[in-house]
Design a protein around this motif. Structure first.
Motif, PDB file in Angstrom:
ATOM      1  N   GLY A 174      43.598  26.775  47.176  1.00 42.44           N
ATOM      2  CA  GLY A 174      44.948  27.551  45.598  1.00 42.44           C
ATOM      3  C   GLY A 174      45.201  28.734  46.588  1.00 42.44           C
ATOM      4  N   GLU A 175      44.976  29.146  46.947  1.00 40.50           N
ATOM      5  CA  GLU A 175      45.666  30.193  48.204  1.00 40.50           C
ATOM      6  C   GLU A 175      45.300  31.050  46.880  1.00 40.50           C
ATOM      7  N   THR A 176      43.892  31.300  46.744  1.00 39.61           N
ATOM      8  CA  THR A 176      43.069  32.346  45.249  1.00 39.61           C
ATOM      9  C   THR A 176      43.157  34.032  45.804  1.00 39.61           C
ATOM     10  N   PRO A 177      43.530  35.066  46.052  1.00 42.96           N
ATOM     11  CA  PRO A 177      43.238  36.254  46.604  1.00 42.96           C
ATOM     12  C   PRO A 177      42.261  37.091  45.912  1.00 42.96           C
ATOM     13  N   VAL A 178      42.505  36.844  44.833  1.00 41.88           N
ATOM     14  CA  VAL A 178      40.982  37.597  43.533  1.00 41.88           C
ATOM     15  C   VAL A 178      40.633  36.512  42.718  1.00 41.88           C
ATOM     16  N   VAL A 179      39.127  36.126  42.456  1.00 41.12           N
ATOM     17  CA  VAL A 179      38.636  36.062  41.195  1.00 41.12           C
ATOM     18  C   VAL A 179      37.844  36.555  40.627  1.00 41.12           C
ATOM     19  N   VAL A 180      38.213  36.205  39.684  1.00 42.43           N
ATOM     20  CA  VAL A 180      37.381  36.788  38.509  1.00 42.43           C
ATOM     21  C   VAL A 180      35.996  36.581  37.803  1.00 42.43           C
ATOM     22  N   VAL A 181      34.927  36.638  38.025  1.00 47.78           N
ATOM     23  CA  VAL A 181      33.630  36.618  38.188  1.00 47.78           C
ATOM     24  C   VAL A 181      32.251  36.949  37.137  1.00 47.78           C
ATOM     25  N   SER A 182      31.774  35.587  36.580  1.00 47.55           N
ATOM     26  CA  SER A 182      31.043  36.540  35.038  1.00 47.55           C
ATOM     27  C   SER A 182      29.389  36.189  36.687  1.00 47.55           C
ATOM     28  N   ARG A 183      28.981  37.679  36.334  1.00 48.32           N
ATOM     29  CA  ARG A 183      27.473  37.125  36.712  1.00 48.32           C
ATOM     30  C   ARG A 183      27.163  36.286  37.099  1.00 48.32           C
ATOM     31  N   GLU A 184      26.509  35.238  36.438  1.00 48.65           N
ATOM     32  CA  GLU A 184      25.419  33.958  36.590  1.00 48.65           C
ATOM     33  C   GLU A 184      26.344  33.231  37.465  1.00 48.65           C
ATOM     34  N   ASN A 185      27.346  33.674  38.136  1.00 47.66           N
ATOM     35  CA  ASN A 185      28.790  32.969  39.058  1.00 47.66           C
ATOM     36  C   ASN A 185      28.386  33.375  40.892  1.00 47.66           C
TER      37      ASN A 185
ATOM     38  N   SER B  90      35.016  32.416  56.624  1.00 48.22           N
ATOM     39  CA  SER B  90      36.675  32.116  57.087  1.00 48.22           C
ATOM     40  C   SER B  90      36.807  31.958  54.897  1.00 48.22           C
ATOM     41  N   VAL B  91      36.244  31.780  54.963  1.00 49.61           N
ATOM     42  CA  VAL B  91      37.053  31.587  52.635  1.00 49.61           C
ATOM     43  C   VAL B  91      38.333  33.267  52.503  1.00 49.61           C
ATOM     44  N   ALA B  92      37.362  34.393  53.142  1.00 46.91           N
ATOM     45  CA  ALA B  92      37.247  35.748  52.965  1.00 46.91           C
ATOM     46  C   ALA B  92      38.904  35.907  53.804  1.00 46.91           C
ATOM     47  N   GLN B  93      39.271  35.383  54.134  1.00 47.80           N
ATOM     48  CA  GLN B  93      40.437  35.455  54.554  1.00 47.80           C
ATOM     49  C   GLN B  93      40.854  35.072  53.967  1.00 47.80           C
ATOM     50  N   THR B  94      41.321  34.819  53.233  1.00 47.23           N
ATOM     51  CA  THR B  94      42.085  34.350  51.410  1.00 47.23           C
ATOM     52  C   THR B  94      40.939  34.713  50.513  1.00 47.23           C
ATOM     53  N   LEU B  95      40.177  35.214  50.048  1.00 44.49           N
ATOM     54  CA  LEU B  95      40.037  36.073  48.704  1.00 44.49           C
ATOM     55  C   LEU B  95      39.322  37.228  48.916  1.00 44.49           C
ATOM     56  N   LYS B  96      40.098  37.947  48.825  1.00 46.58           N
ATOM     57  CA  LYS B  96      40.395  39.686  49.127  1.00 46.58           C
ATOM     58  C   LYS B  96      39.234  40.369  47.920  1.00 46.58           C
ATOM     59  N   THR B  97      39.457  40.132  46.678  1.00 44.89           N
ATOM     60  CA  THR B  97      38.757  40.899  45.546  1.00 44.89           C
ATOM     61  C   THR B  97      38.212  39.927  44.264  1.00 44.89           C
ATOM     62  N   VAL B  98      37.013  40.705  44.288  1.00 46.26           N
ATOM     63  CA  VAL B  98      36.549  39.619  43.362  1.00 46.26           C
ATOM     64  C   VAL B  98      36.276  40.833  42.132  1.00 46.26           C
ATOM     65  N   VAL B  99      36.424  40.050  41.208  1.00 48.02           N
ATOM     66  CA  VAL B  99      36.500  41.583  40.091  1.00 48.02           C
ATOM     67  C   VAL B  99      35.242  40.526  39.383  1.00 48.02           C
ATOM     68  N   VAL B 100      33.801  41.889  38.615  1.00 44.72           N
ATOM     69  CA  VAL B 100      33.000  40.569  38.219  1.00 44.72           C
ATOM     70  C   VAL B 100      33.262  41.232  36.535  1.00 44.72           C
ATOM     71  N   ILE B 101      33.086  40.421  35.777  1.00 43.12           N
ATOM     72  CA  ILE B 101      33.188  40.900  34.687  1.00 43.12           C
ATOM     73  C   ILE B 101      32.153  41.725  33.431  1.00 43.12           C
ATOM     74  N   ASP B 102      31.771  43.476  33.663  1.00 37.38           N
ATOM     75  CA  ASP B 102      31.262  43.651  33.284  1.00 37.38           C
ATOM     76  C   ASP B 102      30.983  44.291  31.482  1.00 37.38           C
ATOM     77  N   THR B 103      30.460  45.531  31.515  1.00 37.83           N
ATOM     78  CA  THR B 103      30.693  46.083  30.228  1.00 37.83           C
ATOM     79  C   THR B 103      31.861  45.350  29.785  1.00 37.83           C
ATOM     80  N   LEU B 104      32.868  45.255  29.319  1.00 37.86           N
ATOM     81  CA  LEU B 104      33.928  45.400  29.014  1.00 37.86           C
ATOM     82  C   LEU B 104      33.986  45.809  27.277  1.00 37.86           C
ATOM     83  N   PHE B 105      35.071  46.112  27.225  1.00 34.90           N
ATOM     84  CA  PHE B 105      35.130  46.622  25.183  1.00 34.90           C
ATOM     85  C   PHE B 105      34.486  47.914  24.709  1.00 34.90           C
ATOM     86  N   GLY B 106      33.602  48.401  25.630  1.00 37.59           N
ATOM     87  CA  GLY B 106      32.863  49.719  25.516  1.00 37.59           C
ATOM     88  C   GLY B 106      31.178  49.411  25.748  1.00 37.59           C
ATOM     89  N   GLY B 107      31.417  48.353  25.236  1.00 40.78           N
ATOM     90  CA  GLY B 107      30.168  47.285  25.937  1.00 40.78           C
ATOM     91  C   GLY B 107      29.066  47.406  24.541  1.00 40.78           C
TER      92      GLY B 107
END
Length: 760
Positions: A199-210, A223-240
């Motif tokens: 899927g040529e996916t450079p960014v994955v938004v991920v929850s901590r359990e995954n 070699s997956v890191a050649q495609t996936l460059k950034t991992v965005v972890v769902i954290d304390t959104l909306f002011g926690g």
């Protein structure tokens, strides 16, 4: 049990005898050899064309971003997304996530109220309004683009259970013409790896359990890191405000990601960056067109690598538009929606899009099926989605409770149930006295006392189960039918249709026709017409991502150049212009003596048996009979084992919710004892025999294996062991592979041992 009463009524005969209504009409076309004439629903015929856009007095929405903005403009300060907050001890601030808690195996932060099993107790639902969701979504997109991590037209993965942040991430993509690729853990590491690369996916938004699975993929295949460059972890959104400081991103997690070749960021960090006025000025909106891709949804499949179903905004929005005239008759139904079916699948995604523009609140489950009932009772949804397996659990549990009552109560409840079903079958209103005295209390117990519409999808709901839901809820129960490739619902039963056992007419967004299957005896020239279901309309998918051959195989192109999607499902046109799903091309087997068996039909019948939790029927062309693997219902098994004196109710109480570790171990140990296994098997088979009405002799199982390895929900076939899809459909190849040794033993005991050259 209630099913015994339902079985006495022939739903099919009633449906086929109804010639007083007509919910669809054939198009004025000459027939093609091997195909029936296409049909279109009455509404689309009246309008003169099928529907493509979601229209209001102000706009014609053709994209999901425009759909969301209908809700934003109308309900700006109204709560939109809600989740249950984590519960801190004594009201104190919980301890932030430390280095020792950065992996899933240590996902146990201190400072929270825990249940006995170690899971964290959730409190009340906390909501966030349309305005805040919009601001967070725009800022997230700008944060990614301003740092050069993503760009319009790129693919972005979302790897999380249903939660508000899933919607924020998806809307961020839609606001800037990015495409969402849905990931879910039950695909397994190999499929996750394949999807990210394919899927040529450079960014994955991920929850901590995954996060641990994502990191394990990077470790196992750098070699997956050649495609996936950034991992965005769902954290304390909306002011926690959800109390989820446990989702914070530690320095150790960032360092681990760096060692694996990826940049790890917290979602809140990107939102903060994108909220800056200067950044906002530098990154203007890049809204999508109707033809831009909204999703690439990888189907779990049963063989080979997953296929990426490309769905454009036009595809998805046309489905939402097609549902609008069918559902808007009851605005109150959209007040509270309970989200527990996976957002990684189109069924849930489309229903949520309907909610976006109708101003309802989406209440998310905790993401743990063990606590589904707790969430449901707190939400009291007005719109309830589900799949047959969930509804069958309601059915079994309700009647188990009924059968445990004293003789007078039991007689009265069955009398009430029989009366109400008779009212439905004669197309009369339910009796308010019986409803108030009997069924109101039942639906309050499971949180369905406020429901206005119950929707079934993903698989056909057996007629007796639809009837049960109508009696239980006193609400409209609708059966939808569709595929990922048709952007979910392509036909749906209507509110004034009294029948069960059908999926309504086509929605106003597509036409439907049948294709002959001569070798299975299905032809469009028969009375009633039968054949493989084909769809044509703006909701049918763009194609399979980077798989032109599979795309070509999925379609039939008619003489007029229209592309008709082949579904693989066998349908029947009913006299009232509705479609019934009667078979599956791949799920019809031919036994050695030449008889055909529809496996799902047989499973539906045995599934009504109160001692059956799950059932899988197996047969093949080399054998003359079918056999079965059965997962016993936990409550029924407890009653039998206690009656035999094997278990003590004092030491091992009957289950009232998620199964304890002790109960699961006791079940495993019970079936490891040869003598007790024989007794349990004989009991299960004897009870199944009581549910065989309507089956031919060759359709009846001749031998049963009872599965003793179960999860907390009492299931032996699960997503985790790859025997179920996330929408709870059986994966027959995986079941066959898993149980081949057992099947061989069962057939050998029946005098049909495996022979060289047989294919199972």
């Amino acid at each position: 049990m209630g099913g015994s009463f339902s079985a006495d009524f022939n739903y099919q005969d009633a449906l086929l005898a109804d010639t007083t209504r007509s919910y669809s009409k054939p198009l004025n076309e000459e027939p093609e050899e091997g195909f029936g004439i296409p049909r279109r629903c009455n509404l689309a015929v009246k309008q003169g064309s099928i529907v493509e856009t979601y229209n209001t007095d102000k706009v014609k929405a053709a994209t999901l971003w425009e759909i969301f903005n209908i809700g934003l403009d109308t309900y700006r300060d109204k709560d939109f997304l809600a989740t249950r907050a984590f519960t801190p001890l004594n009201g104190a601030a919980p301890t932030p996530l430390g280095p020792e808690n950065t992996r899933i195996k240590n996902y146990r932060p201190s400072g929270y109220v825990e249940r006995p099993d170690g899971s964290i107790l959730r409190g009340d639902y906390v909501g966030v309004n349309f305005t805040d969701v919009n601001a967070a979504s725009l800022a997230l997109a700008r944060g990614l683009i301003s740092r050069g991590l993503a760009a319009p037209k790129q693919n972005v993965g979302i790897f999380s259970v249903n939660r508000p942040e899933w919607i924020v991430a998806a809307l961020a993509c839609f606001s800037h013409s990015m495409t969402v690729i849905s990931l879910y853990p039950t695909l397994g590491p190999n499929a996750i790896e394949f999807i990210i690369e394919h899927g040529e996916t450079p960014v994955v938004v991920v929850s901590r359990e995954n996060l641990s699975m994502l990191f394990s993929v990077l470790k196992n295949k750098p070699s997956v890191a050649q495609t996936l460059k950034t991992v965005v972890v769902i954290d304390t959104l909306f002011g926690g405000r959800y109390g989820n400081t446990l989702d914070g991103v530690s320095a150790e997690t960032v360092a681990e990601g760096k060692a694996l070749g990826v940049l790890v960021l917290g979602m809140s960090e990107l939102i903060a960056a994108g909220s800056d006025a200067a950044v906002a000025a530098e990154v203007p909106l890049t809204v999508p067109t109707a033809d831009d891709l909204a999703f690439i949804m990888y189907t779990s499949g049963t063989t080979g690598d997953p296929k990426g179903v490309m769905l454009s905004h036009r595809n998805v929005v046309s489905t939402v538009a097609g549902l609008k005239p069918l559902l808007e008759q009851n605005q109150a139904a959209f007040a509270r929606y309970f989200s527990f079916l996976p957002l990684a699948h189109i069924y849930e995604t489309v229903v949520q899009a309907v909610i976006w523009c109708r101003g309802g609140i989406v209440y998310f489950s905790q993401g743990d099926t063990r606590f589904l009932a707790d969430d449901l009772k707190l939400v009291r949804p007005t719109l309830m989605p589900g799949v047959p397996r969930i509804y069958q659990k309601f059915y079994q549990k309700i009647f188990q409770i009924v059968d445990a009552q004293n003789i007078f109560k039991r007689w009265y409840i069955y009398r009430a149930y029989n009366y109400q079903t008779a009212q439905l079958r004669t197309q009369q209103a339910l009796d308010p006295t019986y409803d108030g005295r009997v069924f109101q209390a039942m639906r309050e117990k499971i949180g369905l006392d406020a429901v206005k519409i119950i929707v079934n999808g993903a698989a056909p709901c057996p007629p007796y189960l639809v009837e049960f839901l109508r009696v239980l809820s006193n609400a409209w129960v609708t059966q939808g039918y569709g595929l990922t490739e048709t952007s979910a619902a392509s036909s749906i039963s209507l509110i004034d249709d009294p029948h069960v056992g059908e999926c309504g007419p086509p929605t106003p967004v597509n036409d439907l026709r049948l294709a002959d299957i001569p070798d299975m005896g299905y032809t469009s020239a028969a009375n009633p017409p039968t054949g493989e279901i084909l769809f044509c309309g703006p909701n049918t998918f763009v194609g399979y991502y980077k798989n032109e051959s599979a795309t070509a195989e999925a379609y039939y192109v008619d003489k007029q150049g229209r592309r008709w999607l082949r579904t693989g499902d066998v349908g029947r046109w009913n006299p009232n212009g509705t479609i019934s799903i009667i078979d599956r091309k791949k799920n019809m087997i031919k036994l050695g003596q030449g008889e055909y068996i529809a496996l799902e039909k047989v499973e539906d019948i045995y599934g009504r048996c109160p001692v059956v939790g799950q059932v899988w029927i197996y047969g093949n062309g080399y054998k003359n009979s079918v056999v079965s693997v059965v997962v016993p219902d936990a409550t029924a098994l407890h009653g039998f084992a206690t009656q035999q004196g094997w278990w003590s109710a004092d030491r091992l109480p009957a289950p009232t919710g998620p199964l304890s570790v002790e109960f699961r171990h006791a079940t495993k140990a019970l079936l490891e004892d040869p003598a007790r296994r024989r007794a349990v098997t004989d009991w299960v088979l004897a009870e199944m025999r009581k549910s065989e009405k309507g089956l031919y002799g060759f359709e009846k199982v001749k031998a049963v294996y009872v599965e003793g390895l179960i999860d907390a929900m009492g299931q032996g076939f699960t997503e985790e062991n790859e025997c179920l899809t996330p929408t709870m459909k059986k994966r027959r190849k995986q079941l066959t592979d898993k149980y081949i040794p057992v099947l061989s033993q069962l057939y050998e005991a029946l005098g049909e041992p495996a022979k060289k050259g047989e294919h199972w």
